[in-house]
Design a protein around this motif. Structure first.
Motif, PDB file in Angstrom:
ATOM      1  N   VAL A   1       0.854  -1.180   0.000  1.00 33.86           N
ATOM      2  CA  VAL A   1       0.000   0.000   0.000  1.00 33.86           C
ATOM      3  C   VAL A   1       0.895   1.236   0.000  1.00 33.86           C
ATOM      4  O   VAL A   1       1.699   1.428   0.911  1.00 33.86           O
ATOM      5  CB  VAL A   1      -0.932   0.037   1.237  1.00 33.86           C
TER       6      VAL A   1
ATOM      7  N   CYS B   1      -1.977  -2.414   7.741  1.00 38.30           N
ATOM      8  CA  CYS B   1      -2.385  -1.135   7.150  1.00 38.30           C
ATOM      9  C   CYS B   1      -3.678  -0.672   7.802  1.00 38.30           C
ATOM     10  O   CYS B   1      -4.595  -1.466   8.019  1.00 38.30           O
ATOM     11  CB  CYS B   1      -2.605  -1.276   5.647  1.00 38.30           C
ATOM     12  N   VAL B   2      -3.754   0.618   8.049  1.00 39.04           N
ATOM     13  CA  VAL B   2      -4.941   1.200   8.667  1.00 39.04           C
ATOM     14  C   VAL B   2      -6.147   1.060   7.739  1.00 39.04           C
ATOM     15  O   VAL B   2      -7.292   1.089   8.181  1.00 39.04           O
ATOM     16  CB  VAL B   2      -4.673   2.680   9.037  1.00 39.04           C
TER      17      VAL B   2
ATOM     18  N   PHE C   1       0.848   3.658   8.235  1.00 37.39           N
ATOM     19  CA  PHE C   1       0.803   5.077   7.829  1.00 37.39           C
ATOM     20  C   PHE C   1       1.352   6.006   8.901  1.00 37.39           C
ATOM     21  O   PHE C   1       1.538   7.197   8.642  1.00 37.39           O
ATOM     22  CB  PHE C   1      -0.632   5.482   7.450  1.00 37.39           C
TER      23      PHE C   1
HETATM   24 MO   LIG Z   1      -1.477   1.824   5.422  1.00 44.39          MO
END
Ligand SMILES: [Mo]
Ligand SMILES: Nc1nc2c(c(=O)[nH]1)N[C@H]1C(S)=C(S)[C@@H](COP(=O)(O)O)O[C@H]1N2
Length: 543
Positions: free
Chosen positions: A259, A307-308, A400
């Motif tokens: 990502v 990943c968020v 992130f």
């Molecule tokens: Mo992410």
């Protein structure tokens, strides 16, 4: 009605408009092809489609971006580029048609697109200056000239036979033999040569762009990762369950999710790579080369990255064996203190070569956890997609807010004074990973046979650890699943649950409890601003 008049009528009809559209398409193709060639000379990231794509990604509202990631996954970038090309194609056709009536306006339209590309190029965070505008500008000029020239061939060459004198001109035209209705031969020749030249320019540009990363590829192939001073302990057999369909304990580089916002994967030459540490409370700022880092004591750790943007049950989580430098050691050498010991900076902002900024709490990075500047992933130098030559990896924080790839700069600052990339777009400043679990098998809508069915999956609560996983069938009680051995609290944990399946439709649900005693919440939240929560469930039909 005289013959040439009839011709003229015919020419302003559909046939002429179609040829105009064709001219527009050729002009668009020529513009993109020459831009590609110039981008190869300037730098691949300055091509118009890449810069406009990058600008679109940055400008996309978070919910839309989230939707795109959900629907297209890692293909979202391909979809975006195809979208841009489609818009350009339609515009080129339309400008070509317009140019049949208004030659200048058509050409000006192409220049306008060039201006948009140039503006996007100059405003990219990784822009290296005015040369970045060149591909868009040169491409647009080439396209505009071509359109202007081609469409010119579609109109009657005004008074092709020059009159002897001004006074006689009207008459002379009347009596002169009917002129070629339009310069058919000239048009075909010009169009064909333009198409050929564009194809050559585009192909040469493409292949030059391809070889551009050669130094980077060579520098990666040269890397020999030293044995870590502090190796990871071997993964105990009992950390991996033998259940078909369960996520393997270690995710291969091939299968590791990706990502990022990079339309063109940055290809960084490790031999020229430098990373600076500076900012608030940095007593002795320092710059490191790749070899500087390779020569230090390396530690090797298994860390699960999440990943968020991962939905409940989603694929954006993976576990790899990272090798790298302990970030806290470097920070300490530069004189950085965590806020709890009087440090002035509470946020560390990592910057990448492509202009990404990612902010992490200094306190977390220096609290003893294995926050890494990673140089290797699963036994090889980082793959380019995953941040070669150096990236951050921090147990317990979403990517992130911690996992900057292609890192080139570390600035110590405060949360009050600086918002990094994702925070500016509505995501949280601080984002520890939420306790989550996922059913890997059976798959949704599977049709297992009645009898024993193994339900299995993974659960994660990095840096807190997983203590319990429970499974519920329909409205039954929560029952404890079998947990694979814990590797460390920084990795996910496999689980399995033998189920005596009875025929009919069933809903299987899972929830985890972390070592702080917190049970994974049932409350469903969206991914934005700080990660999705809720229980993962799977509906199956037992035959
Ligand atoms: Mo992410
Ligand atoms: N330079 C850069 N680093 C980045 C990102 C990015 O867009 N650009 N995305 C981050 C996000 S959101 C995540 S989840 C992780 C993903 O790392 P991976 O692609 O190696 O799995 O990288 C992080 N590092």
């Amino acid at each position: 009605m005289r013959d040439e008049e009839k011709d003229q009528r015919g020419r302003s009809g559909p046939a002429r408009l179609a040829l105009g559209a064709l001219s527009g398409a050729l002009a668009g193709f020529a513009a993109l092809a020459s831009a590609e060639l110039v981008a190869a000379a300037v730098r691949p990231q300055s091509g118009p489609v890449v810069v406009v794509g990058g600008a679109s990604i940055d400008a996309t509202p978070a919910p839309v971006k989230d939707w795109a990631i959900r629907h297209f996954g890692t293909d979202d970038k391909l979809v975006l580029q195809l979208g841009i090309l489609a818009v350009l194609a339609v515009s080129a056709l339309a400008l070509g048609v317009l140019a049949v009536r208004f030659r200048r306006a058509g050409a000006a339209g192409i220049l306008l697109f060039g201006a948009v590309g140039a503006a996007a190029a100059l405003n990219r965070p990784d822009s290296i200056g005015i040369t970045d505008a060149l591909p868009s500008v040169v491409g647009a000029v080439a396209g505009a000239l071509l359109l202007y020239g081609l469409v010119g061939r579609l109109t009657v060459p005004a008074r092709s036979t020059a009159p002897e004198s001004g006074a006689e001109s009207e008459e002379a035209a009347e009596v002169s033999p009917a002129p070629e209705p339009w310069d058919r031969r000239g048009f075909v020749l010009a169009a064909a040569s333009a198409a050929a030249a564009s194809a050559v320019a585009g192909t040469v540009g493409r292949s030059l762009n391809g070889t551009r990363g050669r130094d980077a590829v060579a520098s990666r192939e040269k890397v020999v990762l030293p044995l870590p001073g502090s190796p990871a302990r071997p993964v105990p057999k009992r950390a991996g369950l033998r259940v078909a369909g369960i996520s393997p304990f270690v995710t291969s580089n091939q299968d590791f999710y990706r990502v990022d916002t990079a339309l063109v994967v940055p290809k960084v030459d490790a031999s020229g790579w430098r990373m600076r540490i500076h900012g608030k409370g940095v007593r002795c700022p320092a710059t490191y080369s790749f070899d500087d880092l390779l020569r230090r004591e390396l530690i090797e750790r298994d860390i699960t990255l999440t990943c968020v943007s991962n939905e409940v049950g989603g694929p954006y989580v993976g576990n790899a064996r990272w090798i790298g430098v302990r970030l806290a050691d470097l920070l300490a050498e530069c004189g950085v203190m965590p806020p709890s010991r009087g440090g002035r900076a509470d946020q560390l902002v990592a910057r990448s070569v492509d202009g990404m900024t990612i902010g992490s709490p200094v306190e977390d990075l220096m609290d003893g956890r294995d926050a890494l500047l990673a140089l290797g992933m699963n036994g090889e130098p980082l793959p380019f997609e995953h941040g070669f030559p150096v990236r951050m990896v921090v147990p317990g924080l979403y990517g992130f807010v911690s996992a900057c790839k292609w890192i080139k700069d570390i600035e110590l600052t405060t949360f009050d004074s600086y918002d990094p990339y994702w925070v500016k777009r509505g995501w949280a400043r601080r984002a520890p990973i939420k306790t989550e679990s996922r059913i890997d098998t059976p798959k949704p809508f599977a049709r297992p046979n009645a009898g024993p069915v193994m339900v299995a999956g993974v659960a994660w609560a990095q840096h807190r650890g997983i203590d319990k996983v429970e499974v519920r069938v329909d409205d039954g009680p929560w029952r404890e699943a079998h947990l694979a051995a814990e590797y460390t609290r920084d990795t996910w944990r496999q689980w399995s649950f033998p189920w005596q399946a009875t025929s009919g439709g069933h809903t299987l649900a899972v929830r985890a409890t972390d070592r702080t005693g917190t049970v994974q919440t049932e409350e469903r939240t969206r991914t934005i601003p700080d990660g999705a929560s809720g229980w993962h469930s799977v509906v199956v039909t037992v035959d």
